[in-house]
Enzyme design. Structure first.
Site, PDB file in Angstrom:
ATOM      1  N   ASP A 573       0.823  -1.204   0.000  1.00  0.00           N
ATOM      2  CA  ASP A 573       0.000   0.000   0.000  1.00  0.00           C
ATOM      3  C   ASP A 573       0.859   1.258   0.000  1.00  0.00           C
ATOM      4  O   ASP A 573       0.700   2.158  -0.833  1.00  0.00           O
ATOM      5  CB  ASP A 573      -0.910  -0.058   1.234  1.00  0.00           C
ATOM      6  CG  ASP A 573      -1.810   1.148   1.418  1.00  0.00           C
ATOM      7  OD1 ASP A 573      -1.324   2.291   1.309  1.00  0.00           O
ATOM      8  OD2 ASP A 573      -2.994   0.962   1.735  1.00  0.00           O
ATOM      9  N   ILE A 602      -5.147   2.175   0.611  1.00  0.00           N
ATOM     10  CA  ILE A 602      -5.263   1.519  -0.685  1.00  0.00           C
ATOM     11  C   ILE A 602      -5.504   0.021  -0.527  1.00  0.00           C
ATOM     12  O   ILE A 602      -6.235  -0.583  -1.314  1.00  0.00           O
ATOM     13  CB  ILE A 602      -3.995   1.778  -1.526  1.00  0.00           C
ATOM     14  CG1 ILE A 602      -3.868   3.275  -1.837  1.00  0.00           C
ATOM     15  CG2 ILE A 602      -4.014   0.977  -2.817  1.00  0.00           C
ATOM     16  CD1 ILE A 602      -2.574   3.651  -2.502  1.00  0.00           C
ATOM     17  N   ASP A 603      -4.926  -0.594   0.490  1.00  0.00           N
ATOM     18  CA  ASP A 603      -5.056  -2.039   0.674  1.00  0.00           C
ATOM     19  C   ASP A 603      -6.506  -2.497   0.658  1.00  0.00           C
ATOM     20  O   ASP A 603      -6.875  -3.414  -0.079  1.00  0.00           O
ATOM     21  CB  ASP A 603      -4.429  -2.452   2.007  1.00  0.00           C
ATOM     22  CG  ASP A 603      -2.964  -2.820   1.882  1.00  0.00           C
ATOM     23  OD1 ASP A 603      -2.583  -3.337   0.811  1.00  0.00           O
ATOM     24  OD2 ASP A 603      -2.216  -2.599   2.837  1.00  0.00           O
ATOM     25  N   VAL A 604      -7.331  -1.893   1.505  1.00  0.00           N
ATOM     26  CA  VAL A 604      -8.713  -2.341   1.614  1.00  0.00           C
ATOM     27  C   VAL A 604      -9.450  -2.087   0.300  1.00  0.00           C
ATOM     28  O   VAL A 604     -10.189  -2.943  -0.197  1.00  0.00           O
ATOM     29  CB  VAL A 604      -9.424  -1.649   2.790  1.00  0.00           C
ATOM     30  CG1 VAL A 604     -10.899  -2.033   2.831  1.00  0.00           C
ATOM     31  CG2 VAL A 604      -8.752  -2.018   4.104  1.00  0.00           C
ATOM     32  N   GLY A 607      -8.607  -4.699  -2.142  1.00  0.00           N
ATOM     33  CA  GLY A 607      -9.362  -5.927  -1.903  1.00  0.00           C
ATOM     34  C   GLY A 607     -10.765  -5.844  -2.467  1.00  0.00           C
ATOM     35  O   GLY A 607     -11.284  -6.807  -3.053  1.00  0.00           O
TER      36      GLY A 607
END
Length: 844
Positions: A573, A602-604, A607
């Protein structure tokens, strides 16, 4: 075996009527159009309500008509379009569509197969906030985004702090698009549509799950040096007043910025991994030196009471102790200063070590990799010429049409085509519509997912889908690659609802296990580059040789529809924040870059993007086209979250959006203000509310923006409490929202789980809610965001079970695959499989 599509698109034949304005609604329709759906975008008289070049992105690939829905003639046209559509999208306040005669109940009665998506700012059931004008900044203020802007801002004593990133709309749009595709997939079973509500505020809080989660009594070993410093200063009553240079010394050496020979900063994110810290030091030529100095390297999964004597940390776990952090970072600073940043970027990428040069957004838009991999596309726009735009947020393998975008049209340009379009829609059949059973259960009941991911983004994919009934088996290696902070603490959120199997899938026996699993698996999720998939023997062709209907969801850092020079580079991220310009914007420039304040910024979202890819692939499969490769990447998510800035064209002016740590908003009429007793966010529409605002505040505003207005309003608002200003502005429908914190939401909207595997009633009247596990299997009380950002009328949404201890289900799963007790024992004794990583669920 890979699906090549030819001219057929994944969502070809599906019809969408898009009433959306601003970002969230149009973005959902854009994502569907990007997959081949036919989208009719309806603008009001006068054109779009948001005057921004991003309109050229959000409305690409759509037909554009202008309808005055307050006139009987145009309303009738809209109703006829909806009567023959598959999807309706709107993002107005509750009751607006009902008052127009386009409400969900009426439209679904006339068109039972319709998937009706609403994206209000706050839930229609929320008695306190449902009628609030849902500007992006108002939503962010309401749920704590501006008051929980990260550890740096707390240590510098800066609160509140503003970010121009439209996090709320980005999260809501992808969740909305995911919900639509899953509902369309389920429609193939029962031919019925669905009413879906995705409150933008709920989507934002789910996206910020890692900022709002709370583990009561979490041991200090899992806290960063910044967290411990905040606790120390509060305990000793020292001021929180650090300067930016001071903060850098509280950062882990493997999780910070270094200045290179050319003056450009370089970001290294190599902590928490069994290989990356040492590989980083080897690349820098420092490993022998640091090893000789005696840095500890014991397992992070041992309880601290079992650590070697005099060890305060270990190289393979975040964070290092202050002593080792200072020693290692001083050596790394010296070496980074010997080469330019882009040279280090290539060296790190070739070695498989996560790190990259910081860039501005404009530099990313025009970079070699962004264009080569198809993440940034050139679109010939009728208004802006050769325009660089962000590409798809997800894509299916072989769908080459996604890099060839039809530019956004001029509002109203397709009004003349409406009669022909209606005739075509009336006389053609729709996919997944016919005689079917009444819907029951979840959209994904019966779908089995094999989760081979780690960290945050990857596990979020299947974690998001588990609430809709998917059965998820998570496979991790017998020896962990990541420390407990990344795998276990973060996993409490992303690994809910999953069974846990510890297995070496590269071993002979591990491959035998996979061979028995795969025939009954619908989806595999994995975060891996193309090169990694080939090494693992998990390419789509190899998998579909066993199961032709299987969907492989591949997620990586820098991937795009095409290959680019950084496609196989590892990343996280923070690195995408650095390379796309988020960190330079948030920090105020290349000299003071800061990671955006929220874990999983950004990670979530990434996903969610991959979950949408799976939804598209499931619809594609339900239409009879077999399994496919479903892809997304951190880059795709990082671009979407910057959609108001993620474009360039020849005549574009400077990239001068608000940036830096001291900004409080966009301008005088859209920003945080301090009242006599606290802070609030003000949002005034200068096109329609300026005169009324001037009258209510006693100001003379001849033109806007007005010089000095911000200073005048700062002085004025300090004279009265927040509630007073709310009372002044509410009758005029001017938004004035108190700034709340995530902690306030968490404490006021807690639902108690009866046990780690017990059901919780997720219905309720609050836009945001949390679940408290008083007896979470980790041994601590844990508060997590409730999974209710996607709210359905007919289908079931469940609270996934609490995350199992890693390896808890190993024996049971292997036995269910008809391995004998002796064979299972052999796998365990040989290290092919394992039943645990540590003595305790969360090492102490």
């Amino acid at each position: 075996m890979t699906n090549t599509f030819s001219s057929r698109r994944p969502l070809a034949g599906y019809r969408v009527v898009d009433f959306g304005q601003y970002i969230a609604g149009p973005a959902v329709a854009m994502m569907l159009a990007d997959q081949g759906a036919e989208v009719i975008h309806i603008d009001p008289p006068g054109g779009p309500r948001w005057d921004n070049p991003a309109d050229a992105i959000l409305n690409r690939g759509k037909q554009r008509v202008i309808l005055d829905l307050k006139t009987p003639e145009d309303l009738a046209v809209a109703q006829q379009l909806v009567a023959h559509a598959d999807v309706l999208i709107e993002n107005f306040r509750p009751d607006v569509m009902d008052k127009l005669g386009l409400g969900a109940e009426n439209m679904r009665r006339d068109n039972p197969a319709l998937v009706y998506l609403s994206l209000p700012g706050f839930s229609e059931q929320d008695p306190q906030l449902a009628d609030t004008p849902a500007w992006e900044g108002i939503i962010a203020a309401a749920v704590g985004q501006y008051t929980d802007m990260g550890l740096n801002r707390i240590l510098m004593g800066i609160n509140p702090s503003y970010s121009p990133l439209p996090l709320a709309s980005a999260y809501a749009s992808v969740l909305g698009a995911t919900a639509v595709t899953l509902a369309l997939f389920a429609r193939h079973r029962h031919s019925r549509g669905e009413r879906i509500e995705v409150p933008v505020s709920a989507a934002l809080m789910e996206g910020l799950a890692y900022n709002s989660m709370f583990v009561h009594g979490l041991p200090d070993r899992y806290k960063s040096p910044r967290e411990l410093e905040i606790e120390r200063r509060r305990r000793t009553e020292e001021p929180l007043n650090l300067e930016y240079p001071d903060l850098q010394e509280f950062l882990d050496p493997f999780y910070r910025t270094y200045v290179c020979a050319d003056g450009r900063p370089f970001y290294a994110v190599c902590s928490s991994h069994t290989r990356h810290p040492r590989a980083c030091l080897e690349v820098l030529g420092l490993w022998d030196e640091v090893q000789t100095a005696g840095i500890p390297t014991h397992s992070a999964y041992m309880d601290q009471s079992d650590w070697p004597a005099d060890s305060e940390c270990t190289l393979v776990s975040y964070p290092l102790s202050r002593y080792w952090a200072e020693l290692v970072s001083s050596k790394m600073k010296r070496v980074f200063a010997t080469k330019p940043a882009y040279e280090w970027q290539q060296i790190f990428g070739d070695a498989g070590v996560p790190g990259c040069a910081h860039q501005l957004t404009r530099e990313w838009l025009n970079s070699e990799h962004a264009q080569a991999c198809g993440s940034i596309l050139k679109v010939k726009d009728p208004r802006y010429g050769n325009m660089r735009q962000l590409g798809n947020i997800c894509w299916l393998g072989g769908d080459t049409a996604i890099i060839d975008k039809r530019p956004a049209g001029i509002p109203g340009q397709d009004n003349g085509s409406i009669p022909e379009l209606l005739a075509r829609w009336k006389n053609s059949n729709r996919a997944g519509v016919g005689a079917g059973e009444n819907p029951s259960g979840g959209w994904l009941d019966g779908i089995r997912i094999l989760d081979l991911t780690n960290v945050i983004a990857g596990p979020t994919i299947a974690g998001t889908l588990s609430r809709f009934g998917a059965e998820v088996i998570s496979i991790d290696p017998p020896e962990p690659a990541l420390d407990p902070w990344n795998s276990t603490v973060f996993g409490m959120q992303a690994n809910q609802g999953k069974q846990s199997l510890l297995l070496d899938i590269k071993s002979v026996q591990g491959k035998q296990v996979l061979a028995r699993l795969l025939p009954d698996i619908d989806v595999i999720t994995i975060n891996a580059s193309d090169a990694q998939l080939q090494r693992l023997g998990l390419s789509l062709d190899e998998l579909q040789a066993i199961n032709p209907q299987l969907i492989l969801c591949q997620f990586d850092a820098y991937g795009g529809p095409l290959r680019g020079p950084r496609s196989d580079h590892p990343g996280y991220d923070d690195l995408v924040q650095a390379t796309t310009g988020i960190m330079s914007r948030f920090g105020g420039g290349m000299d003071t870059p800061e990671e955006h304040a929220h874990f999983g910024t950004i990670d979530v979202l990434g996903g969610y993007c991959a979950a949408h890819a799976i939804g598209v692939a499931l619809v594609n499969r339900a239409c009879g086209h077999g399994g496919s490769l479903a892809r997304s990447s951190l880059i795709a998510a990082g671009q979407l979250i910057q959609v108001p800035f993620m474009f360039d064209y020849p005549e574009r002016g400077p990239f001068n959006e608000p940036s830096g740590r001291y900004i409080k908003g966009q301008d005088a009429l859209y920003r945080c203000y301090q009242a006599a007793d606290g802070w609030f966010f003000l949002a005034v529409n200068p096109m329609t509310q300026l005169d009324m605002f001037a009258e209510l505040t006693g100001q003379v505003i001849d033109v806007y923006p007005s010089e000095g207005l911000e200073d005048i309003l700062e002085t004025l608002f300090l004279t009265r409490p927040v509630a007073y200003w709310q009372g002044v502005f509410k009758p005029a429908d001017i938004a004035c929202q108190p700034l709340l914190s995530m902690g306030q939401w968490r404490e006021s909207q807690i639902m108690m789980a009866d046990g780690p595997d017990k059901a919780v009633d997720l219905s309720g009247d609050s836009s945001v809610a949390f679940v408290r596990y008083a007896d979470h299997p980790c041994g601590y009380t844990v508060d997590l965001i409730a999974p209710n950002a996607i709210r359905t009328t007919d289908a079931s949404v469940i609270l996934p079970t609490a995350m199992h201890k890693y390896g808890e289900d190993t024996r049971r799963i292997l036995s269910s695959l008809n391995f004998t007790a002796e064979e299972v024992d052999d796998m365990l004794s040989s290290g092919t499989a394992a039943i645990s990583w540590s003595k305790h669920y969360l090492p102490r």
